[in-house]
Design an enzyme around this catalytic site. Structure first.
Site, PDB file in Angstrom:
ATOM      1  N   HIS A  49      -2.685   2.443  -7.519  1.00  0.00           N
ATOM      2  CA  HIS A  49      -1.917   2.701  -6.351  1.00  0.00           C
ATOM      3  C   HIS A  49      -1.129   1.709  -5.958  1.00  0.00           C
ATOM      4  O   HIS A  49      -1.450   0.603  -5.044  1.00  0.00           O
ATOM      5  CB  HIS A  49      -2.508   3.113  -4.872  1.00  0.00           C
ATOM      6  N   ASN A  60      -0.416   6.482  -8.900  1.00  0.00           N
ATOM      7  CA  ASN A  60       0.068   6.980  -7.844  1.00  0.00           C
ATOM      8  C   ASN A  60       1.743   6.656  -7.644  1.00  0.00           C
ATOM      9  O   ASN A  60       2.125   5.601  -8.100  1.00  0.00           O
ATOM     10  CB  ASN A  60      -0.454   6.249  -6.636  1.00  0.00           C
ATOM     11  N   GLU A  61       2.573   7.894  -7.627  1.00  0.00           N
ATOM     12  CA  GLU A  61       4.104   7.868  -7.437  1.00  0.00           C
ATOM     13  C   GLU A  61       4.555   6.887  -8.652  1.00  0.00           C
ATOM     14  O   GLU A  61       5.212   5.739  -8.498  1.00  0.00           O
ATOM     15  CB  GLU A  61       4.251   6.920  -6.154  1.00  0.00           C
TER      16      GLU A  61
HETATM   17  C1  BGC Z   1       2.870   5.615  -0.810  1.00  0.00           C
HETATM   18  C2  BGC Z   1       2.039   5.101   0.086  1.00  0.00           C
HETATM   19  C3  BGC Z   1       2.987   4.799   1.382  1.00  0.00           C
HETATM   20  C4  BGC Z   1       3.380   5.804   1.915  1.00  0.00           C
HETATM   21  C5  BGC Z   1       4.326   5.862   3.130  1.00  0.00           C
HETATM   22  C6  BGC Z   1       3.787   6.483  -0.383  1.00  0.00           C
HETATM   23  O1  BGC Z   1       5.145   6.259  -1.167  1.00  0.00           O
HETATM   24  O2  BGC Z   1       1.740   6.333  -1.794  1.00  0.00           O
HETATM   25  O3  BGC Z   1       1.426   3.818  -0.354  1.00  0.00           O
HETATM   26  O4  BGC Z   1       2.322   4.032   2.451  1.00  0.00           O
HETATM   27  O5  BGC Z   1       4.276   6.618   0.942  1.00  0.00           O
HETATM   28  O6  BGC Z   1       5.585   5.079   2.897  1.00  0.00           O
END
Ligand code: BGC
Length: 400
Positions: free
Chosen positions: A116, A160-161
């Site tokens: 992440h 993640n992302e």
């Molecule tokens: C991420 C988180 C982040 C959230 C809010 C997402 O892009 O996975 O880590 O805190 O958005 O900004």
């Protein structure tokens, strides 16, 4: 008040999400920790102790289970598990295994994210994702996570992302750092290819650990909306930032959908929300319907036979009643998507706790407030309300 029943299928995941660096504290071996202490990086505030969840994870899980949630998404920190290249910490692997067991013991199904945003400093020093051998190194780390996930974990997110990772790499190449604004600058293409390859290698490693695990990755969906006449521009804008990563999920067991707001696109690119639009503490437009659009777009790209899970959705606000309203609107949009035949298997709110928002603690996303000095946890009214919906499945009908 009249209610509408949420059309959730059996086994629906109902939970909240977190990420290691944002809640554990003292993630001193990670690239982010170093950036946070480098004045040149211009990061507003360092993470320091975060929510001290490295020590207080049992309390976090107790609260989530007590609130009515049945699923908890948390991440394993690569910088802890492999503090030096090839040196794997048995103690840290045992720590994360205890978290898995601790979740199961409380009736929380663990969804484990293996990456992440943060990497070990040594990985960054050798060139990060685009350096030779990076994909193999990530796969080796994932193989070493087998004792954490092989038994009792149903869902694993590899990365993640990845689209945000590629966007952040693009920013860094242009000499900027940090967490990018909504709308997103152009992603670094080399990083895009590398993280896709890393994901595919990680999927193999996870399936080797246990073929019954449902494995996938989670995409940040910006909900790009075309202004009249800008349909083609919008599709071209969206493709490298989103669709490429959705398409790379073909063959996975599920796809994680994460959304918070929308971005309107005109002929010249992103158009900011009007001055008088309601904004959240991240300055994003308040737009609870986003998740419905994100689910529909994802299903359009990947096909309707791919199970989708909302792995993050939420709002940073100082007004908890806006949080309830946001989730009410969001869940109405999820329900409508399910009724239209989209295969949505779960909903995990972002976030369980007020956490470190990549540079600052100011944007409070938590269902549970965390005192920055004592680390005391206080569930907000929204937490009991949302947790309870997992049991009642009754949403106020005037939700919009
Ligand atoms: C991420 C988180 C982040 C959230 C809010 C997402 O892009 O996975 O880590 O805190 O958005 O900004």
């Amino acid at each position: 008040m009249t209610h509408t029943s949420l059309p959730f299928p059996d086994g629906f995941l109902w939970g909240a999400s977190t990420a290691a660096h944002q809640i554990e504290g003292n993630n001193v071996n990670s690239d982010w920790w170093r950036k946070e202490h480098d004045p040149a990086a211009g990061i507003h505030e360092p993470s320091l102790d975060a929510c001290d969840s490295y020590h207080r994870w049992e309390q976090d899980m107790d609260l989530l289970a007590h609130l009515g949630f049945t699923d908890y998404r948390f991440s394993v920190e690569w910088a802890r598990v492999e503090p030096a290249p090839g040196a794997f910490s048995r103690a840290e692997i045992a720590h994360y295994r205890r978290m898995v067991d601790g979740a199961l013991a409380r009736g929380l199904r663990p969804m484990v994210t293996l990456h992440h945003f943060t990497v070990p400093q040594w990985f960054e020093d050798r060139g990060g994702w685009t350096a030779d051998g990076a994909v193999e190194l990530f796969a080796r780390y994932v193989e070493h996570c087998a004792p954490i996930i092989a038994d009792g974990v149903r869902h694993v997110c590899t990365i993640n992302e990845p689209n945000m990772i590629a966007v952040m790499a693009g920013l860094a190449k242009r000499g900027e750092q940090g967490f990018p604004p909504a709308g997103l600058p152009f992603p670094d293409e080399e990083t895009t290819h590398a993280v896709i390859a890393a994901h595919h290698a990680a999927v193999k490693a996870v399936r080797a650990a246990n073929p019954d695990i449902q494995v996938g990755w989670t995409i940040a969906n910006q909900v790009y909306q075309a202004l009249p006449g800008a349909e083609e521009v919008t599709a071209a804008y969206r493709h490298p930032r989103e669709d490429v990563f959705i398409e790379a999920a073909r063959g996975d067991d599920f796809l994680g959908v994460q959304s918070y707001t929308r971005t309107k696109i005109g002929p010249d690119g992103p158009v900011p929300a009007p001055q008088d639009a309601e904004r959240t503490l991240t300055q994003w437009e308040y737009y609870p319907a986003a998740v419905g659009h994100a689910l529909r777009h994802t299903a359009d790209v990947i096909g309707r036979d791919m199970p989708l899970i909302v792995t993050e959705n939420g709002i940073a606000t100082g007004d908890d009643s806006r949080r309830v309203d946001y989730y009410t609107g969001a869940l109405a949009a999820v329900a409508a998507a399910i009724e239209d035949g989209i295969d949505v298997r779960g909903y995990l709110a972002w976030s369980a706790l007020d956490n470190y928002e990549w540079g600052s603690y100011a944007a409070t996303f938590g269902l549970i407030a965390v005192d920055r000095v004592t680390f005391e946890r206080t569930p907000r009214p929204s937490a009991a309300w949302l947790g309870g919906l997992g049991r009642t499945r009754e949403l106020p009908r005037d939700a919009s």
